[in-house]
Design a protein around this motif. Sequence first.
Motif, PDB file in Angstrom:
ATOM      1  N   SER A  46     113.416   4.209 -81.252  1.00  0.00           N
ATOM      2  CA  SER A  46     112.477   3.281 -81.884  1.00  0.00           C
ATOM      3  C   SER A  46     112.943   1.841 -81.738  1.00  0.00           C
ATOM      4  O   SER A  46     112.134   0.931 -81.544  1.00  0.00           O
ATOM      5  CB  SER A  46     112.315   3.635 -83.370  1.00  0.00           C
ATOM      6  OG  SER A  46     111.744   4.915 -83.519  1.00  0.00           O
ATOM      7  N   TYR A 125     113.560  11.014 -75.228  1.00  0.00           N
ATOM      8  CA  TYR A 125     112.453  10.354 -75.930  1.00  0.00           C
ATOM      9  C   TYR A 125     111.930   9.169 -75.125  1.00  0.00           C
ATOM     10  O   TYR A 125     110.715   8.999 -74.945  1.00  0.00           O
ATOM     11  CB  TYR A 125     112.963   9.908 -77.304  1.00  0.00           C
ATOM     12  CG  TYR A 125     112.000   9.105 -78.139  1.00  0.00           C
ATOM     13  CD1 TYR A 125     111.028   9.735 -78.903  1.00  0.00           C
ATOM     14  CD2 TYR A 125     112.077   7.710 -78.187  1.00  0.00           C
ATOM     15  CE1 TYR A 125     110.151   9.004 -79.702  1.00  0.00           C
ATOM     16  CE2 TYR A 125     111.213   6.972 -78.985  1.00  0.00           C
ATOM     17  CZ  TYR A 125     110.258   7.615 -79.727  1.00  0.00           C
ATOM     18  OH  TYR A 125     109.393   6.887 -80.502  1.00  0.00           O
ATOM     19  N   ARG A 129     108.025   8.200 -73.649  1.00  0.00           N
ATOM     20  CA  ARG A 129     107.255   7.187 -74.387  1.00  0.00           C
ATOM     21  C   ARG A 129     107.047   5.912 -73.575  1.00  0.00           C
ATOM     22  O   ARG A 129     106.068   5.185 -73.808  1.00  0.00           O
ATOM     23  CB  ARG A 129     107.952   6.856 -75.708  1.00  0.00           C
ATOM     24  CG  ARG A 129     107.058   6.014 -76.596  1.00  0.00           C
ATOM     25  CD  ARG A 129     107.646   5.710 -77.940  1.00  0.00           C
ATOM     26  NE  ARG A 129     106.847   4.678 -78.606  1.00  0.00           N
ATOM     27  CZ  ARG A 129     107.185   4.082 -79.725  1.00  0.00           C
ATOM     28  NH1 ARG A 129     108.311   4.408 -80.343  1.00  0.00           N
ATOM     29  NH2 ARG A 129     106.407   3.155 -80.246  1.00  0.00           N
ATOM     30  N   THR A 132     103.636   4.823 -72.232  1.00  0.00           N
ATOM     31  CA  THR A 132     102.572   4.267 -73.076  1.00  0.00           C
ATOM     32  C   THR A 132     102.423   2.762 -72.906  1.00  0.00           C
ATOM     33  O   THR A 132     101.461   2.176 -73.439  1.00  0.00           O
ATOM     34  CB  THR A 132     102.841   4.543 -74.567  1.00  0.00           C
ATOM     35  OG1 THR A 132     104.028   3.834 -74.981  1.00  0.00           O
ATOM     36  CG2 THR A 132     103.026   6.028 -74.825  1.00  0.00           C
ATOM     37  N   ASN A 166      98.324  10.919 -83.573  1.00  0.00           N
ATOM     38  CA  ASN A 166      99.755  10.974 -83.282  1.00  0.00           C
ATOM     39  C   ASN A 166     100.462  11.964 -84.201  1.00  0.00           C
ATOM     40  O   ASN A 166     101.266  12.788 -83.755  1.00  0.00           O
ATOM     41  CB  ASN A 166     100.349   9.570 -83.455  1.00  0.00           C
ATOM     42  CG  ASN A 166     101.614   9.367 -82.626  1.00  0.00           C
ATOM     43  OD1 ASN A 166     102.294  10.316 -82.271  1.00  0.00           O
ATOM     44  ND2 ASN A 166     101.923   8.129 -82.345  1.00  0.00           N
ATOM     45  N   ASN A 170     102.222  15.401 -83.035  1.00  0.00           N
ATOM     46  CA  ASN A 170     103.659  15.551 -83.291  1.00  0.00           C
ATOM     47  C   ASN A 170     103.960  16.850 -84.043  1.00  0.00           C
ATOM     48  O   ASN A 170     104.921  17.553 -83.734  1.00  0.00           O
ATOM     49  CB  ASN A 170     104.190  14.354 -84.083  1.00  0.00           C
ATOM     50  CG  ASN A 170     104.205  13.082 -83.263  1.00  0.00           C
ATOM     51  OD1 ASN A 170     103.935  13.100 -82.065  1.00  0.00           O
ATOM     52  ND2 ASN A 170     104.514  11.966 -83.894  1.00  0.00           N
ATOM     53  N   ALA A 185     107.547  11.916 -78.701  1.00  0.00           N
ATOM     54  CA  ALA A 185     107.199  11.027 -77.592  1.00  0.00           C
ATOM     55  C   ALA A 185     105.882  11.432 -76.930  1.00  0.00           C
ATOM     56  O   ALA A 185     105.022  10.585 -76.641  1.00  0.00           O
ATOM     57  CB  ALA A 185     108.328  11.013 -76.559  1.00  0.00           C
ATOM     58  N   THR A 188     102.922  10.491 -79.070  1.00  0.00           N
ATOM     59  CA  THR A 188     102.616   9.062 -78.977  1.00  0.00           C
ATOM     60  C   THR A 188     101.880   8.732 -77.684  1.00  0.00           C
ATOM     61  O   THR A 188     100.920   7.950 -77.683  1.00  0.00           O
ATOM     62  CB  THR A 188     103.924   8.244 -79.058  1.00  0.00           C
ATOM     63  OG1 THR A 188     104.605   8.562 -80.269  1.00  0.00           O
ATOM     64  CG2 THR A 188     103.632   6.749 -79.020  1.00  0.00           C
ATOM     65  N   LEU A 189     102.304   9.339 -76.601  1.00  0.00           N
ATOM     66  CA  LEU A 189     101.688   9.070 -75.299  1.00  0.00           C
ATOM     67  C   LEU A 189     100.213   9.475 -75.282  1.00  0.00           C
ATOM     68  O   LEU A 189      99.337   8.662 -74.918  1.00  0.00           O
ATOM     69  CB  LEU A 189     102.448   9.833 -74.209  1.00  0.00           C
ATOM     70  CG  LEU A 189     101.897   9.721 -72.784  1.00  0.00           C
ATOM     71  CD1 LEU A 189     101.981   8.289 -72.279  1.00  0.00           C
ATOM     72  CD2 LEU A 189     102.643  10.664 -71.841  1.00  0.00           C
ATOM     73  N   THR A 192      97.983   7.338 -77.747  1.00  0.00           N
ATOM     74  CA  THR A 192      97.811   5.932 -77.366  1.00  0.00           C
ATOM     75  C   THR A 192      96.619   5.752 -76.439  1.00  0.00           C
ATOM     76  O   THR A 192      95.775   4.864 -76.642  1.00  0.00           O
ATOM     77  CB  THR A 192      99.084   5.394 -76.688  1.00  0.00           C
ATOM     78  OG1 THR A 192     100.155   5.388 -77.633  1.00  0.00           O
ATOM     79  CG2 THR A 192      98.867   3.977 -76.163  1.00  0.00           C
TER      80      THR A 192
END
Length: 431
Positions: A46, A125, A129, A132, A166, A170, A185, A188-189, A192
Amino acid sequence: MNRKILRLAIPNIISNLSVPLLGAVDTALVGHLEEVYYLGALAVGSVIFNFIFWGFGFLRMGTTGLTAQEYGRRDRVKMMMILARVQFLALLIGLAILLLQSPIAMLSLWLIDSTQEVAEYTRVYYDIRILTAPGVLALYGINGWFLGMQNAKFPMIITIVLNMLNIAFNVWFIYGLGMHVDGVAWGTLVSTYLALLLAIFLFLKRYKKHLTDYKQELLLNVEELKKYFSVNRDIFIRTLCLIFAFSFFTAVSAKQGDLILAANTILLQLWFIVSYGIDGFAYAAESLVGRFKGSLEENKLTKAVWYNIGWGLFLGVMGSLAYALFGNQILYIFTDKADVIAVAKSVLFWTILAPLVSSFCYILDGVYIGATETKPMRNTMIVATFLVFLPTYYGATYLFGKHGLWLAMVLFMITRGVALGVYLPKTVLEK
Protein backbone atom coordinates in the motif's frame (compact mmCIF):
# COMPACT_ATOMS: atom_id res chain seq x y z
CA MET A 1 -24.63 28.32 2.20
CA ASN A 2 -24.96 25.34 4.54
CA ARG A 3 -27.39 23.77 2.07
CA LYS A 4 -24.89 24.15 -0.79
CA ILE A 5 -22.10 22.73 1.36
CA LEU A 6 -24.12 19.72 2.51
CA ARG A 7 -25.38 19.03 -1.02
CA LEU A 8 -21.74 18.56 -2.05
CA ALA A 9 -20.27 17.29 1.21
CA ILE A 10 -22.70 14.47 2.06
CA PRO A 11 -22.15 12.52 -1.19
CA ASN A 12 -18.42 13.11 -0.81
CA ILE A 13 -18.42 11.86 2.77
CA ILE A 14 -20.35 8.74 1.78
CA SER A 15 -18.02 7.99 -1.13
CA ASN A 16 -14.87 8.92 0.81
CA LEU A 17 -15.74 6.67 3.73
CA SER A 18 -16.00 3.72 1.36
CA VAL A 19 -12.27 4.17 0.59
CA PRO A 20 -10.95 3.51 4.13
CA LEU A 21 -13.73 0.94 4.51
CA LEU A 22 -12.06 -0.97 1.70
CA GLY A 23 -8.69 -0.59 3.41
CA ALA A 24 -10.22 -1.68 6.70
CA VAL A 25 -11.83 -4.76 5.13
CA ASP A 26 -8.60 -5.69 3.36
CA THR A 27 -6.68 -5.27 6.61
CA ALA A 28 -9.25 -7.37 8.49
CA LEU A 29 -9.28 -10.10 5.81
CA VAL A 30 -5.51 -10.37 5.68
CA GLY A 31 -5.15 -9.78 9.44
CA HIS A 32 -7.08 -12.99 10.11
CA LEU A 33 -4.89 -15.15 7.86
CA GLU A 34 -2.38 -17.47 9.50
CA GLU A 35 0.79 -15.42 9.13
CA VAL A 36 1.44 -11.85 10.32
CA TYR A 37 3.74 -11.17 7.36
CA TYR A 38 0.73 -11.14 4.99
CA LEU A 39 -0.49 -8.01 6.81
CA GLY A 40 3.00 -6.55 6.60
CA ALA A 41 3.10 -7.22 2.85
CA LEU A 42 -0.26 -5.49 2.39
CA ALA A 43 1.03 -2.48 4.36
CA VAL A 44 4.27 -2.22 2.39
CA GLY A 45 2.46 -2.74 -0.92
CA SER A 46 0.00 0.00 0.00
CA VAL A 47 2.90 2.36 0.74
CA ILE A 48 4.37 1.74 -2.71
CA PHE A 49 1.06 2.47 -4.42
CA ASN A 50 0.50 5.52 -2.26
CA PHE A 51 3.70 6.90 -3.72
CA ILE A 52 2.76 5.91 -7.26
CA PHE A 53 -0.89 7.00 -7.24
CA TRP A 54 -1.15 9.70 -4.56
CA GLY A 55 1.81 11.40 -6.22
CA PHE A 56 -0.42 11.98 -9.22
CA GLY A 57 -3.37 13.05 -7.09
CA PHE A 58 -3.08 16.47 -8.75
CA LEU A 59 -4.96 14.91 -11.67
CA ARG A 60 -8.02 15.11 -9.42
CA MET A 61 -7.25 18.07 -7.16
CA GLY A 62 -5.98 20.48 -9.79
CA THR A 63 -8.78 19.50 -12.14
CA THR A 64 -11.47 20.29 -9.56
CA GLY A 65 -10.25 23.81 -8.79
CA LEU A 66 -9.68 24.81 -12.41
CA THR A 67 -12.97 23.30 -13.61
CA ALA A 68 -14.93 24.95 -10.79
CA GLN A 69 -13.57 28.37 -11.75
CA GLU A 70 -14.54 27.88 -15.40
CA TYR A 71 -17.94 26.67 -14.21
CA GLY A 72 -18.32 29.95 -12.33
CA ARG A 73 -17.42 31.83 -15.53
CA ARG A 74 -19.77 29.60 -17.61
CA ASP A 75 -17.04 28.85 -20.16
CA ARG A 76 -18.12 25.50 -21.59
CA VAL A 77 -15.21 25.10 -24.01
CA LYS A 78 -12.61 25.53 -21.26
CA MET A 79 -14.53 23.14 -19.00
CA MET A 80 -14.46 20.46 -21.67
CA MET A 81 -10.82 21.02 -22.57
CA ILE A 82 -9.73 20.64 -18.94
CA LEU A 83 -11.30 17.17 -18.93
CA ALA A 84 -9.69 16.28 -22.27
CA ARG A 85 -6.23 17.37 -21.08
CA VAL A 86 -6.42 15.50 -17.78
CA GLN A 87 -7.47 12.27 -19.51
CA PHE A 88 -4.66 12.66 -22.04
CA LEU A 89 -2.16 13.13 -19.21
CA ALA A 90 -3.63 10.22 -17.22
CA LEU A 91 -3.12 7.90 -20.20
CA LEU A 92 0.48 9.02 -20.77
CA ILE A 93 1.43 8.76 -17.09
CA GLY A 94 -0.34 5.41 -16.68
CA LEU A 95 1.54 3.89 -19.63
CA ALA A 96 4.84 5.29 -18.32
CA ILE A 97 4.24 3.62 -14.94
CA LEU A 98 3.63 0.28 -16.64
CA LEU A 99 6.86 0.61 -18.63
CA LEU A 100 8.81 1.39 -15.46
CA GLN A 101 7.13 -1.17 -13.20
CA SER A 102 10.23 -3.34 -12.61
CA PRO A 103 12.66 -0.59 -11.57
CA ILE A 104 9.93 1.00 -9.41
CA ALA A 105 9.44 -2.31 -7.58
CA MET A 106 13.15 -2.93 -7.04
CA LEU A 107 13.77 0.60 -5.76
CA SER A 108 10.74 0.49 -3.46
CA LEU A 109 11.68 -2.82 -1.84
CA TRP A 110 15.26 -1.62 -1.43
CA LEU A 111 14.11 1.55 0.34
CA ILE A 112 11.67 -0.27 2.64
CA ASP A 113 13.77 -2.62 4.73
CA SER A 114 11.26 -5.33 5.63
CA THR A 115 11.67 -9.02 6.43
CA GLN A 116 12.24 -11.51 3.61
CA GLU A 117 8.70 -12.91 3.83
CA VAL A 118 7.11 -9.44 3.75
CA ALA A 119 9.23 -8.44 0.73
CA GLU A 120 8.36 -11.66 -1.13
CA TYR A 121 4.60 -11.26 -0.75
CA THR A 122 4.77 -7.51 -1.36
CA ARG A 123 6.16 -8.27 -4.82
CA VAL A 124 3.31 -10.72 -5.49
CA TYR A 125 0.80 -7.98 -4.60
CA TYR A 126 2.68 -5.31 -6.57
CA ASP A 127 3.01 -7.23 -9.84
CA ILE A 128 -0.77 -7.56 -10.11
CA ARG A 129 -1.96 -4.21 -8.79
CA ILE A 130 0.44 -2.16 -10.95
CA LEU A 131 -1.78 -3.02 -13.93
CA THR A 132 -4.47 -0.73 -12.50
CA ALA A 133 -2.35 2.41 -13.13
CA PRO A 134 -4.04 3.79 -16.28
CA GLY A 135 -7.52 3.13 -14.87
CA VAL A 136 -6.82 4.68 -11.46
CA LEU A 137 -5.39 7.88 -12.99
CA ALA A 138 -8.26 8.19 -15.47
CA LEU A 139 -10.72 7.93 -12.56
CA TYR A 140 -8.81 10.67 -10.70
CA GLY A 141 -9.28 12.99 -13.66
CA ILE A 142 -12.95 12.38 -14.38
CA ASN A 143 -13.96 12.47 -10.68
CA GLY A 144 -12.11 15.76 -10.25
CA TRP A 145 -13.95 17.16 -13.26
CA PHE A 146 -17.34 16.05 -11.93
CA LEU A 147 -16.61 17.79 -8.62
CA GLY A 148 -15.58 20.96 -10.42
CA MET A 149 -18.91 20.83 -12.24
CA GLN A 150 -20.59 20.91 -8.79
CA ASN A 151 -21.62 17.28 -9.20
CA ALA A 152 -20.72 15.24 -6.13
CA LYS A 153 -23.30 12.54 -6.91
CA PHE A 154 -21.41 10.88 -9.76
CA PRO A 155 -18.09 10.54 -7.87
CA MET A 156 -20.09 9.08 -4.97
CA ILE A 157 -21.71 6.47 -7.22
CA ILE A 158 -18.41 5.60 -8.90
CA THR A 159 -16.44 5.35 -5.67
CA ILE A 160 -19.05 3.31 -3.80
CA VAL A 161 -19.46 0.88 -6.72
CA LEU A 162 -15.66 0.62 -7.07
CA ASN A 163 -15.10 -0.18 -3.41
CA MET A 164 -18.09 -2.48 -2.96
CA LEU A 165 -17.00 -4.48 -6.00
CA ASN A 166 -13.47 -4.50 -4.62
CA ILE A 167 -14.60 -5.83 -1.25
CA ALA A 168 -16.79 -8.50 -2.89
CA PHE A 169 -13.98 -9.69 -5.17
CA ASN A 170 -11.46 -9.68 -2.30
CA VAL A 171 -13.70 -11.81 -0.08
CA TRP A 172 -14.32 -14.22 -2.96
CA PHE A 173 -10.66 -14.48 -3.98
CA ILE A 174 -9.38 -14.93 -0.40
CA TYR A 175 -12.08 -17.14 1.15
CA GLY A 176 -13.52 -18.67 -2.01
CA LEU A 177 -10.36 -19.30 -4.01
CA GLY A 178 -7.86 -19.57 -1.14
CA MET A 179 -5.66 -16.61 -2.17
CA HIS A 180 -3.85 -14.19 0.17
CA VAL A 181 -2.45 -10.76 -0.81
CA ASP A 182 -2.70 -11.74 -4.48
CA GLY A 183 -6.48 -11.96 -4.00
CA VAL A 184 -6.58 -8.37 -2.74
CA ALA A 185 -4.57 -7.22 -5.76
CA TRP A 186 -6.77 -9.06 -8.29
CA GLY A 187 -9.89 -7.65 -6.64
CA THR A 188 -8.52 -4.13 -7.03
CA LEU A 189 -7.58 -4.70 -10.66
CA VAL A 190 -10.97 -6.00 -11.79
CA SER A 191 -13.02 -3.45 -9.86
CA THR A 192 -10.94 -0.48 -11.08
CA TYR A 193 -11.69 -1.05 -14.74
CA LEU A 194 -15.35 -1.84 -14.10
CA ALA A 195 -15.61 1.49 -12.24
CA LEU A 196 -13.95 3.31 -15.14
CA LEU A 197 -16.57 1.91 -17.52
CA LEU A 198 -19.25 3.16 -15.13
CA ALA A 199 -17.66 6.64 -15.06
CA ILE A 200 -17.70 6.83 -18.86
CA PHE A 201 -21.35 5.74 -18.90
CA LEU A 202 -22.32 8.44 -16.37
CA PHE A 203 -20.44 11.11 -18.30
CA LEU A 204 -22.23 10.23 -21.53
CA LYS A 205 -25.58 10.14 -19.73
CA ARG A 206 -25.29 13.64 -18.27
CA TYR A 207 -22.62 15.53 -20.22
CA LYS A 208 -22.69 14.08 -23.73
CA LYS A 209 -23.63 17.53 -25.11
CA HIS A 210 -20.28 18.86 -23.86
CA LEU A 211 -18.49 16.71 -26.42
CA THR A 212 -19.44 19.32 -29.03
CA ASP A 213 -17.31 21.83 -27.05
CA TYR A 214 -14.15 19.79 -27.59
CA LYS A 215 -11.62 21.60 -29.79
CA GLN A 216 -8.70 19.45 -30.95
CA GLU A 217 -6.50 22.49 -31.63
CA LEU A 218 -6.81 23.57 -27.97
CA LEU A 219 -5.75 20.24 -26.44
CA LEU A 220 -2.08 21.22 -26.27
CA ASN A 221 -2.61 24.97 -25.90
CA VAL A 222 0.64 26.26 -24.39
CA GLU A 223 -0.87 28.91 -22.09
CA GLU A 224 -3.51 26.57 -20.69
CA LEU A 225 -0.94 23.81 -20.16
CA LYS A 226 1.36 26.26 -18.35
CA LYS A 227 -1.51 27.26 -16.06
CA TYR A 228 -2.43 23.63 -15.44
CA PHE A 229 1.13 22.55 -14.66
CA SER A 230 1.82 25.62 -12.52
CA VAL A 231 -1.06 24.72 -10.21
CA ASN A 232 -0.31 21.01 -10.29
CA ARG A 233 3.44 21.37 -9.74
CA ASP A 234 2.79 22.77 -6.28
CA ILE A 235 0.13 20.14 -5.54
CA PHE A 236 2.54 17.44 -6.73
CA ILE A 237 5.31 18.62 -4.37
CA ARG A 238 2.84 18.96 -1.52
CA THR A 239 1.49 15.46 -2.14
CA LEU A 240 4.95 13.91 -2.38
CA CYS A 241 5.79 15.35 1.05
CA LEU A 242 2.55 13.93 2.46
CA ILE A 243 3.24 10.52 0.94
CA PHE A 244 6.81 10.66 2.21
CA ALA A 245 5.62 11.24 5.77
CA PHE A 246 3.19 8.30 5.74
CA SER A 247 5.64 6.06 3.85
CA PHE A 248 8.44 6.95 6.26
CA PHE A 249 6.04 6.05 9.06
CA THR A 250 5.40 2.60 7.57
CA ALA A 251 9.07 2.01 6.68
CA VAL A 252 10.17 2.82 10.24
CA SER A 253 7.41 0.56 11.59
CA ALA A 254 8.69 -2.26 9.35
CA LYS A 255 12.20 -1.88 10.74
CA GLN A 256 10.80 -2.24 14.27
CA GLY A 257 9.43 -5.70 13.45
CA ASP A 258 6.32 -7.39 12.11
CA LEU A 259 4.31 -6.82 15.31
CA ILE A 260 4.87 -3.05 15.35
CA LEU A 261 4.21 -2.89 11.60
CA ALA A 262 0.93 -4.80 11.94
CA ALA A 263 -0.29 -2.68 14.88
CA ASN A 264 0.63 0.63 13.27
CA THR A 265 -1.02 -0.46 10.01
CA ILE A 266 -4.31 -1.02 11.84
CA LEU A 267 -4.11 2.32 13.65
CA LEU A 268 -3.36 4.17 10.42
CA GLN A 269 -6.58 2.74 9.01
CA LEU A 270 -8.40 4.51 11.85
CA TRP A 271 -6.62 7.76 10.94
CA PHE A 272 -7.71 7.37 7.34
CA ILE A 273 -11.35 6.59 8.15
CA VAL A 274 -11.91 9.96 9.83
CA SER A 275 -9.69 11.87 7.41
CA TYR A 276 -11.73 10.67 4.43
CA GLY A 277 -14.92 11.74 6.20
CA ILE A 278 -13.58 15.23 6.86
CA ASP A 279 -12.35 15.37 3.27
CA GLY A 280 -16.01 15.36 2.22
CA PHE A 281 -16.15 18.98 3.38
CA ALA A 282 -12.71 19.66 1.90
CA TYR A 283 -14.06 18.56 -1.49
CA ALA A 284 -17.10 20.77 -1.00
CA ALA A 285 -14.71 23.65 -0.27
CA GLU A 286 -12.81 22.91 -3.50
CA SER A 287 -15.99 23.04 -5.56
CA LEU A 288 -17.56 26.12 -3.94
CA VAL A 289 -14.43 28.22 -3.44
CA GLY A 290 -13.46 27.61 -7.06
CA ARG A 291 -16.97 28.42 -8.30
CA PHE A 292 -17.26 31.65 -6.32
CA LYS A 293 -13.75 32.74 -7.25
CA GLY A 294 -14.62 32.23 -10.91
CA SER A 295 -17.87 34.17 -10.59
CA LEU A 296 -16.19 36.91 -8.48
CA GLU A 297 -18.67 36.49 -5.59
CA GLU A 298 -16.37 37.50 -2.71
CA ASN A 299 -18.94 37.32 0.10
CA LYS A 300 -20.04 33.82 -0.88
CA LEU A 301 -16.42 32.71 -1.17
CA THR A 302 -15.69 33.90 2.39
CA LYS A 303 -18.78 32.14 3.73
CA ALA A 304 -17.82 28.93 1.92
CA VAL A 305 -14.40 29.01 3.61
CA TRP A 306 -15.57 29.55 7.18
CA TYR A 307 -18.64 27.32 7.02
CA ASN A 308 -16.57 24.41 5.70
CA ILE A 309 -13.96 24.93 8.42
CA GLY A 310 -16.72 24.78 11.03
CA TRP A 311 -18.13 21.55 9.64
CA GLY A 312 -14.68 19.99 9.45
CA LEU A 313 -13.86 20.81 13.07
CA PHE A 314 -17.20 19.36 14.16
CA LEU A 315 -16.45 16.05 12.45
CA GLY A 316 -12.97 16.06 13.96
CA VAL A 317 -14.36 16.40 17.49
CA MET A 318 -16.88 13.61 16.83
CA GLY A 319 -14.14 11.33 15.48
CA SER A 320 -11.89 11.83 18.50
CA LEU A 321 -14.82 11.20 20.83
CA ALA A 322 -15.74 7.97 19.00
CA TYR A 323 -12.19 6.60 19.23
CA ALA A 324 -11.94 7.56 22.90
CA LEU A 325 -15.11 5.62 23.67
CA PHE A 326 -14.82 2.63 21.34
CA GLY A 327 -11.17 2.46 20.21
CA ASN A 328 -10.28 -0.71 22.11
CA GLN A 329 -13.29 -2.59 20.78
CA ILE A 330 -12.60 -1.46 17.20
CA LEU A 331 -9.14 -3.06 17.26
CA TYR A 332 -10.68 -6.53 17.55
CA ILE A 333 -12.46 -6.01 14.22
CA PHE A 334 -9.12 -5.82 12.44
CA THR A 335 -7.26 -8.76 13.94
CA ASP A 336 -7.55 -11.60 16.44
CA LYS A 337 -3.81 -11.57 17.24
CA ALA A 338 -3.51 -10.74 20.95
CA ASP A 339 0.08 -9.52 20.68
CA VAL A 340 -0.79 -7.13 17.83
CA ILE A 341 -3.78 -5.77 19.76
CA ALA A 342 -1.63 -5.23 22.86
CA VAL A 343 0.87 -3.12 20.91
CA ALA A 344 -1.93 -1.13 19.24
CA LYS A 345 -3.61 -0.39 22.58
CA SER A 346 -0.35 0.96 23.98
CA VAL A 347 -0.27 3.79 21.42
CA LEU A 348 -4.02 4.24 20.81
CA PHE A 349 -3.93 7.64 22.55
CA TRP A 350 -2.37 9.23 19.45
CA THR A 351 -5.15 7.90 17.23
CA ILE A 352 -7.73 9.43 19.57
CA LEU A 353 -6.07 12.82 19.07
CA ALA A 354 -5.75 12.46 15.29
CA PRO A 355 -9.22 13.55 14.06
CA LEU A 356 -9.26 16.71 16.17
CA VAL A 357 -5.73 17.90 15.35
CA SER A 358 -5.93 16.99 11.64
CA SER A 359 -9.33 18.40 10.67
CA PHE A 360 -8.19 22.02 10.22
CA CYS A 361 -5.44 21.24 7.70
CA TYR A 362 -7.67 18.85 5.73
CA ILE A 363 -10.32 21.52 5.19
CA LEU A 364 -7.79 24.24 4.37
CA ASP A 365 -6.24 22.00 1.72
CA GLY A 366 -9.62 22.00 -0.02
CA VAL A 367 -9.93 25.78 0.30
CA TYR A 368 -6.53 26.41 -1.29
CA ILE A 369 -7.12 23.87 -4.07
CA GLY A 370 -10.43 25.49 -5.00
CA ALA A 371 -8.83 28.93 -5.07
CA THR A 372 -5.83 27.50 -7.02
CA GLU A 373 -3.58 29.20 -4.44
CA THR A 374 -1.24 26.24 -4.28
CA LYS A 375 2.10 27.78 -3.26
CA PRO A 376 1.13 28.07 0.44
CA MET A 377 0.17 24.37 0.40
CA ARG A 378 3.56 23.47 -1.02
CA ASN A 379 5.54 25.68 1.37
CA THR A 380 3.72 24.66 4.54
CA MET A 381 4.01 20.97 3.68
CA ILE A 382 7.77 21.26 3.13
CA VAL A 383 8.15 22.98 6.51
CA ALA A 384 5.93 20.45 8.29
CA THR A 385 7.77 17.48 6.77
CA PHE A 386 11.42 18.45 7.00
CA LEU A 387 11.50 20.94 9.88
CA VAL A 388 8.92 19.31 12.17
CA PHE A 389 8.11 15.67 11.32
CA LEU A 390 11.61 14.29 10.77
CA PRO A 391 13.38 16.19 13.59
CA THR A 392 10.59 15.26 16.02
CA TYR A 393 10.80 11.59 15.04
CA TYR A 394 14.56 11.33 15.58
CA GLY A 395 14.48 13.30 18.83
CA ALA A 396 11.29 11.89 20.34
CA THR A 397 11.99 8.25 19.42
CA TYR A 398 15.23 8.42 21.39
CA LEU A 399 13.30 9.76 24.40
CA PHE A 400 9.92 8.02 24.14
CA GLY A 401 10.48 4.90 22.03
CA LYS A 402 7.52 3.82 19.88
CA HIS A 403 5.53 6.90 20.97
CA GLY A 404 8.04 9.16 19.22
CA LEU A 405 6.84 8.23 15.74
CA TRP A 406 3.22 8.98 16.63
CA LEU A 407 4.14 12.29 18.27
CA ALA A 408 5.97 13.28 15.07
CA MET A 409 2.85 12.53 13.00
CA VAL A 410 0.55 14.54 15.28
CA LEU A 411 2.87 17.58 15.27
CA PHE A 412 3.16 17.26 11.49
CA MET A 413 -0.63 17.68 11.17
CA ILE A 414 -0.80 20.55 13.66
CA THR A 415 1.97 22.43 11.86
CA ARG A 416 0.20 22.11 8.51
CA GLY A 417 -3.05 23.49 9.91
CA VAL A 418 -1.47 26.42 11.76
CA ALA A 419 0.72 27.44 8.82
CA LEU A 420 -2.13 27.28 6.30
CA GLY A 421 -4.26 29.36 8.68
CA VAL A 422 -1.57 32.04 8.78
CA TYR A 423 -1.55 32.29 4.97
CA LEU A 424 -5.35 32.38 4.66
CA PRO A 425 -6.06 36.16 5.08
CA LYS A 426 -3.28 37.10 2.64
CA THR A 427 -4.27 34.72 -0.15
CA VAL A 428 -7.74 33.17 -0.43
CA LEU A 429 -9.60 35.81 1.62
CA GLU A 430 -7.66 38.80 0.28
CA LYS A 431 -10.01 41.40 -1.19
